[in-house]
Write a protein that holds these residues in place. Sequence first.
Motif, mmCIF file in Angstrom:
data_model
loop_
_atom_site.group_PDB
_atom_site.id
_atom_site.type_symbol
_atom_site.label_atom_id
_atom_site.label_comp_id
_atom_site.label_asym_id
_atom_site.label_seq_id
_atom_site.Cartn_x
_atom_site.Cartn_y
_atom_site.Cartn_z
ATOM 1 N N ASP A 203 12.112 7.951 5.900
ATOM 2 C CA ASP A 203 12.936 8.988 6.503
ATOM 3 C C ASP A 203 14.324 8.472 6.867
ATOM 4 N N VAL A 204 14.442 7.178 7.140
ATOM 5 C CA VAL A 204 15.741 6.616 7.522
ATOM 6 C C VAL A 204 16.321 5.725 6.432
ATOM 7 N N ALA B 285 1.164 13.791 10.479
ATOM 8 C CA ALA B 285 -0.161 13.243 10.755
ATOM 9 C C ALA B 285 -0.428 11.998 9.922
ATOM 10 N N LEU B 286 0.003 12.004 8.658
ATOM 11 C CA LEU B 286 -0.171 10.834 7.802
ATOM 12 C C LEU B 286 0.617 9.647 8.346
ATOM 13 N N ASN B 287 1.842 9.887 8.800
ATOM 14 C CA ASN B 287 2.642 8.811 9.381
ATOM 15 C C ASN B 287 2.016 8.271 10.659
ATOM 16 N N ALA B 288 1.360 9.140 11.414
ATOM 17 C CA ALA B 288 0.675 8.693 12.624
ATOM 18 C C ALA B 288 -0.449 7.725 12.286
ATOM 19 N N LEU C 37 0.860 -1.190 0.000
ATOM 20 C CA LEU C 37 0.000 0.000 0.000
ATOM 21 C C LEU C 37 0.890 1.232 0.000
ATOM 22 N N PHE C 38 0.871 1.971 -1.120
ATOM 23 C CA PHE C 38 1.738 3.141 -1.274
ATOM 24 C C PHE C 38 0.868 4.325 -1.678
ATOM 25 N N VAL C 39 0.321 5.037 -0.691
ATOM 26 C CA VAL C 39 -0.615 6.107 -0.969
ATOM 27 C C VAL C 39 -0.650 7.070 0.214
ATOM 28 N N LEU D 260 4.172 2.214 4.360
ATOM 29 C CA LEU D 260 5.350 3.059 4.496
ATOM 30 C C LEU D 260 5.050 4.283 5.340
ATOM 31 N N ARG D 261 6.114 4.766 5.986
ATOM 32 C CA ARG D 261 6.103 6.058 6.649
ATOM 33 C C ARG D 261 6.855 7.014 5.726
ATOM 34 N N TYR D 262 6.260 8.168 5.464
ATOM 35 C CA TYR D 262 6.867 9.111 4.523
ATOM 36 C C TYR D 262 8.029 9.877 5.156
#
Length: 280
Positions: free
Chosen positions: A184-185, A162-165, A99-101, A137-139
Motif C-alpha cells: 500500500d505504501v 482481514a488478510l493483512n491482519a 510467501l506471496f499468497v 507482504l501486506r496487500y
Amino acid sequence: MTVQPLLAPLATPPITPGMSTAPAGTPQVGTLVTLGDSTSVGLGDPVPGGGWRGFPVLLRDALGAPTLVNLGRTGARMACVRDEQLPVALLAAPDVAVLFVGMNDTLRSDFDPETLHAHCSAVVGALRAGGAHVLMLRYHDHTQVFRLPAPLRRALYRRIVALNAVTDAVAAGDPAAIGVLDLDVLPGGYEPSSWSVDRLHPSERGHRMLAAGFAALLACAGFAVPHPVSLECAGGREVTAVQRAAWLVVKGVPWLVRRGRDLGPVILQGLAGELLRMAR
C-alpha cells in the motif's frame, strides 16, 4: 480466534535503485525459495520466446543466489501452499523464503480469516524452524486498481484488510526473522504502468518494484544484495495493444465466467452488508 490488525503497519524500507545495499562480508543468500500464486509464477512479466520471469528471478539476480526454487502455481491459495508447496520448500532448506499468497482466497465464497491464519502460521512456523528468513507482504487496496461496483469493492476491501491482519499477527510472532513488504505504501504501486493488462498481476515494472522492495528488506536484515534491482524495464517482452485486446477476449472474459460461482455470493454478501449498515 479473532485476528486483529496491528495498530500500525510494519514499515517498508525505501527503495533507491542502484544503491549499495550491504558492505562486503555480510551473509550471502545461497538458496531462495518462493511460494505462492500466479504473481510468484511471474505472470505479467513475459519474456521473449514465451514464459515468465517475475520478481523471483529478479530477486535471485539481485542477491546473486546460486539456487532459486520457485514453487508458485497459478490459482494457488493459502491451503495449497501449506499442503503442496511447503513440503518441497523445506526439502530445499532455503536461506530466504518469500510467501506471496492470499489474494485468490479473498475472491472465494469460503473466505475465512481464522482458517487463513492457521495455514499461514503453520507455513511460516515451519520455514522458520528450518532456518529460513521469511518475507511476507501486506496487500494494497486492489479495488483502486481493478475497478468494481461499489458494494463489491467495499466487500473485497474488507477482505483485504482481514488478510493483512493475518499477516500482521503472524509476523508479530518473530519480527527479527520475518520481513513484511507493505504494498500500500510502495512508491508507484498504484500507477497504471505498474500493472499488466489484466490489472490483477504486476507488469514488468511492478515485478521490479516487488523485487526491489524484498531486496531492501533483506538488506535491512543484514543480507548482502550485491546487484540492486533496477526499476528501468529491460529484458521483458513488449505487450502490444492487439495482444491486450486478445487477452480480454481469450483470457479475461473466461476468467470472469469461471469466477462467477464464487464472486456471486461475494456480491450478494456485499450488497446485504451495505443494506444492513444503511438501515442501522
